[in-house]
Design an enzyme around this catalytic site. Structure first.
Site, short mmCIF file in Angstrom:
data_model
loop_
_atom_site.label_atom_id
_atom_site.label_comp_id
_atom_site.label_asym_id
_atom_site.label_seq_id
_atom_site.Cartn_x
_atom_site.Cartn_y
_atom_site.Cartn_z
N GLU A 486 0.83 -1.21 0.00
CA GLU A 486 0.00 0.00 0.00
C GLU A 486 0.86 1.26 0.00
O GLU A 486 0.74 2.13 0.88
CB GLU A 486 -0.97 -0.01 1.19
CG GLU A 486 -1.93 -1.17 1.15
CD GLU A 486 -3.00 -1.13 2.22
OE1 GLU A 486 -2.94 -0.26 3.12
OE2 GLU A 486 -3.91 -1.98 2.18
N GLU A 568 -4.05 -9.14 0.54
CA GLU A 568 -4.62 -8.88 1.86
C GLU A 568 -6.13 -8.91 1.71
O GLU A 568 -6.67 -8.28 0.79
CB GLU A 568 -4.16 -7.49 2.33
CG GLU A 568 -3.90 -7.41 3.81
CD GLU A 568 -3.18 -6.11 4.16
OE1 GLU A 568 -2.00 -5.93 3.79
OE2 GLU A 568 -3.80 -5.25 4.81
C1 GAL Z 1 -4.09 -2.61 5.45
C2 GAL Z 1 -2.61 -2.59 5.76
C3 GAL Z 1 -2.28 -3.47 6.94
C4 GAL Z 1 -3.22 -3.17 8.06
C5 GAL Z 1 -4.62 -3.40 7.60
C6 GAL Z 1 -5.63 -3.22 8.69
O1 GAL Z 1 -4.49 -1.58 4.66
O2 GAL Z 1 -1.89 -3.04 4.65
O3 GAL Z 1 -0.97 -3.23 7.34
O4 GAL Z 1 -3.04 -1.87 8.46
O5 GAL Z 1 -4.89 -2.49 6.57
O6 GAL Z 1 -6.93 -3.31 8.17
#
Ligand code: GAL
Length: 881
Positions: A486, A568
């Site tokens: 990100e 993710e």
């Molecule tokens: C994502 C990020 C993670 C964590 C997660 C929590 O956007 O890559 O590190 O912060 O959100 O929802």
């Protein structure tokens, strides 16, 4: 070259199957390999330098030093990992030589005595001044000094001696005998410093300064020398740091070609000619030791290495009928070891062992990932590196426990979000057969927090990236590299250009694996997406939050040759054992604070009906539906497998919680209900059913109390106090059975699940009585008395029938007798501000945890006792051997 005999192969295969499916819990903490490194007969000694340190932490700078003032002397430590012009240390006396802590005669008797790995912040207290909820509210900031004596004996006089630090948080600067000799700022990196030129005979004083700024991370970074430290003693002519690179090609069950490059360094004053011989052995899965049999060997190479220079030799060899490395349950994670010997006139001067695996990994935009030709859907989790109440201080058994739980759930993959893991993590992944997405950075040149990696990106991205790949590239578990998460300004052309530069470095260091970044906002056609080998999507694939307008198809259409996966997914939230009413009727809801919204800000809890997620995330059910509708998507890495310290969304405000709600497993290691939602999907052949909520609701008599069941079956019938509440079939796009209008009456609720018309599994909950006593259960009744091995002891608050009282929060006092101690306690409640070393801990939703370590050299019984006011005391015995 010889082949493994049929019997040996059969035996090995059987023992690997046994290891993988039956024995893993008992082999915990098995010896790390390579095992020969500490054996002087082989010309190389790798000695743990973990014991005997003195330590002090300062909340304000005690020495007027800073990375900026030390930088020009530290940058040369990166020289082996820079392709262009090397850094030249400035002339003159390096800084810090007048600081008292680097002086051999400084009196450090008042300092704390510590052994490594050491996380100075984990003992608390919480609410450390200036430390955000995001960073876990623990005192990780400040300057830490570590001091230790190193003794060089006369027989080491002609040796090259290196200091290998697997991880120090952060901005490490190292002085030997008062002289700054180098360092490494990125706290997640492993690095080596050459001590040879600065060592005196006899005692030498090693002093290490670390500094952690506030706001250096978005999660708890830990603090201190939190991984292993080694002293490596070798002949001046030796295999260099990360000095072997092994790849395999033409892999089949009949044959594979193994390619090897060996870097030989000569730190001596005269040119040396060495013979380089490498043999391949199978690694015994039970002991981590090489088998006797030589299964293949590389042709001997002779190389003249100039004084102060480095030469590489390369070769290939064939292995017949290789035992391939692949992920269970369909495949076995077989490992080999390449033993490289350097000889001069027939005398061995160095031995270097490289564990590796023989496997092929292919990526196809429609088929996803295949290992050894067999498609493997990625059922992965993202995880931060902390070990809950143990902090970031590396402990192999604690790591192994994390991976075992994920394996039990059916997970086959891990993303090292968002930084290089401990080397032991990758050893475990190799041994257990996880597929790893090895990730290095959370930021590049643009910052996410004031003091994160962006500050050193210009100087350090190249050496960090090269060192990371060289350290890790022999691990068969790693299937791809990730060089960003990100990244801010994700769609911009500057980001695309940086991505191309980093991609170029990766291809130079390891042309055999693809690489990716995790994108949450860049779209198809963006310069970043164009640069990636694999399209890694954070949340946007399935659609952010309540949106179902996901981007999978758009990326798939724009990049018909690239694999798409959810780097993710989810960011779903819950606290174990917490059920809040009413329950959303949809398959996903953005979490909010208040009735019906999943959150309760009064005690910082989120409902474990497992339907609530961040506004950018999605419930597991929603992710599953999106994936099933897009079968070309290669799989997902769920955010997160385990809860972690810091980032207590949605309660990360000023007066909130200290650890995450994202985990499928809570911080103490107790499974949330979500565990079974994933298990139902990831282990479809396992007969299982899991019913929620608990059924002890004195305040809910007569009220609607939805019952949900997670199961790998396809049909289910619920019974409330013996009466059917209806039989349901699970339709396409449904991942749970739910009876949303059940009215609570005390008694019992049970489910019978069917698959293909046959009974498949059952589960039940019933109303339990008042708390009467405690029970203690140790995950392992016998542990090694090596000062490192751990037993995880669960205490449950139970009624007169021995059933856990679901909402019990009794304060429990722990004590120990015998040769061990409790190193931490926890209960999985993200809002519990009791310090982790505390020997009293409230139960949370009926459970608490005590982590027991046997003393070094201990043998005999360790008795752990738990007591609570008004309850019967419990005891468990753990044997140290
Ligand atoms: C994502 C990020 C993670 C964590 C997660 C929590 O956007 O890559 O590190 O912060 O959100 O929802």
């Amino acid at each position: 070259m010889r082949e493994a005999t049929g019997t040996a192969r059969l035996f090995h295969r059987l023992s690997t199957i046994l290891l993988t499916f039956l024995l893993v819990p008992r082999l915990v903490g098995a010896r790390p390999y390579p095992v020969h490194w500490a054996d002087d007969n082989n010309g190389r000694q790798r000695i743990s330098l973990n014991e005997g340190w003195k330590f002090s932490r300062f909340t304000s700078n005690p020495d007027s030093l800073s990375y900026d003032s030390l930088k020009s002397w530290i940058l040369p430590s990166a020289n082996n990992f820079i392709k262009g012009d090397k850094h030249q240390p400035p002339s003159g006396t390096p800084p810090g030589s007048n600081v008292q802590y680097v002086q051999p005669d400084f009196d450090d008797r008042d300092w704390e005595s510590v052994d490594l790995p050491h996380d100075w912040a984990i003992k608390g207290p919480f609410n450390a001044p200036g430390v955000s909820g995001g960073m876990g509210r623990l005192p990780s900031n400040g300057v830490g000094w570590y001091r230790r004596t190193l003794t060089r004996s006369p027989e080491d006089e002609d040796k090259s001696i290196f200091l290998d630090i697997d991880g120090a948080m952060s901005y490490a600067a190292v002085w030997l005998n008062g002289r700054l000799i180098g360092g490494w700022p990125y706290g997640y990196a492993s690095f080596r410093l050459d001590l040879t030129p600065y060592l005196d005979g006899g005692d030498n004083l090693l002093a290490i300064r670390l500094e952690n700024a506030l706001d250096n991370s978005r999660w708890y970074p830990g603090a201190g020398i939190y991984r292993n430290v080694w002293l490596v003693k070798v002949n001046p002519t030796h295999v260099g740091q990360y000095g072997t690179y092994i790849t395999t090609s033409d892999v089949s069950e009949e044959k594979a070609t193994v390619h090897l490059t060996v870097d030989v360094e000569n730190g001596g004053a005269s040119d040396t000619t060495v013979d380089v011989v490498t043999e391949i052995h199978l690694l015994d899965p039970a002991t981590g030791t090489p088998g006797e049999e030589v299964v293949a060997q590389f042709e001997k190479a002779t190389v003249a290495v100039p004084a102060g220079g480095k030469m590489s030799v390369s070769g290939s060899t064939a292995v017949r009928n290789p035992l391939l490395w692949g992920p269970p349950p369909e495949q076995e994670p077989n490992l080999y070891v390449a033993t490289t010997r350097l000889t001069v006139n027939g005398t061995v001067i160095d031995t270097y062992e490289t564990p590796f695996g023989i496997r092929s990994v292919t990526f196809d935009a429609n088929q996803g990932v295949s290992v050894n030709g067999k498609p493997v859907k990625i059922w992965g989790t993202c995880n931060h590196g902390d070990l809950g109440s143990l902090g970031t201080a590396l402990n192999t058994r604690a790591l192994e426990r994390q991976l075992e739980a994920l394996r039990e759930m059916g997970s086959n993959a891990l993303r090292t979000s968002h930084n290089p893991p401990a080397p032991e993590f990758l050893d475990l992944a190799d041994r257990m057969g996880f597929l790893v997405l090895d990730e290095i950075f959370d930021t590049w040149a643009d910052r996410k927090t004031t003091n994160d990696f962006h500050a050193i990106f210009p100087d350090w991205h190249e050496p960090d990236l090269r060192a990371f790949v060289r350290r890790d590239r022999n691990h068969p578990s790693i299937i791809a590299w990730s060089y960003g998460n990100e990244i801010p300004n994700q769609s911009g052309s500057a980001t695309g250009a940086t991505a191309q530069a980093l991609h170029g470095i990766l291809v130079e260091e390891d042309p055999t694996r693809p690489s990716t970044c995790a994108m949450n906002s860049a779209g198809p056609g963006s310069p970043l997406a164009d640069a990636l080998d694999i399209i890694g999507l954070n949340y946007q694939g399935e659609g952010l939050g309540t949106s179902t307008d996901g981007s999978f198809d758009r990326f798939h259409a724009a990049y018909p040759g690239k694999v798409v996966w959810s780097s993710e997914s989810a960011s779903a939230l819950s606290t174990r054992g917490t059920y809040l009413f009413p329950v959303t009727s949809g398959n996903h809801a953005d979490v909010g604070d208040g009735p019906g919204q999943g959150g309760d800000g009064r005690d910082y809890r989120v409902s474990a009906y497992e339907l609530y997620a961040t506004s950018w995330g999605s419930s597991p059910d929603k992710v599953f539906a999106a994936h099933d509708a897009h079968p070309y998507v290669a799989g997902e890495f769920v955010w997160t497998g385990w809860d972690y310290l810091g980032e207590p969304t949605p309660y990360d405000g000023d007066d909130g919680a200290r650890s995450s709600y994202f985990g499928i497993i809570d911080l103490a290691g107790f499974r949330k209900d979500r565990f079974y939602l994933y298990q139902a999907r990831w282990r479809p052949d396992l007969p299982m059913a899991h019913l929620l909520p608990h059924w002890t609701w004195p305040d809910r008599v007569g009220q609607v109390t939805p019952v949900h069941v997670f199961s790998s079956g396809d049909e289910a019938e619920l019974f409330v106090n013996g009466k059917s509440a209806g039989r349901q079939k699970r339709g396409r796009g449904q991942y749970r059975f739910r009876w949303d209008d059940v009215v609570y009456q005390p008694g019992n609720v049970s489910v019978v699940v069917y698959k293909d018309g046959e009974e498949w599994a059952r589960d039940a909950r019933w109303t339990v009585g008042k708390a009467k006593g405690l029970t203690l259960t140790a995950d392992r009744a016998e542990i090694r008395g090596d000062g490192r091995d751990l037993s995880f002891v669960t205490v449950a608050v139970v009624d007169e029938n021995g059933d856990t009282v679901p909402e019990a929060g009794n304060a429990i006092a722990f004590s120990v007798s015998g040769p061990g101690r409790i190193v931490a306690t926890d209960n999985g409640d993200p809002a519990d501000m009791t310090e982790f070393p505390s020997l009293t801990r409230k139960a949370f939703s009926g459970l608490a945890l005590a982590i027991v370590r046997a003393d070094k050299g201990a043998s005999g019984d360790i008795t752990v006792t738990a007591s609570a006011e008004g309850l019967e005391t419990a005891e468990v015995v753990i044997r140290a051997a």
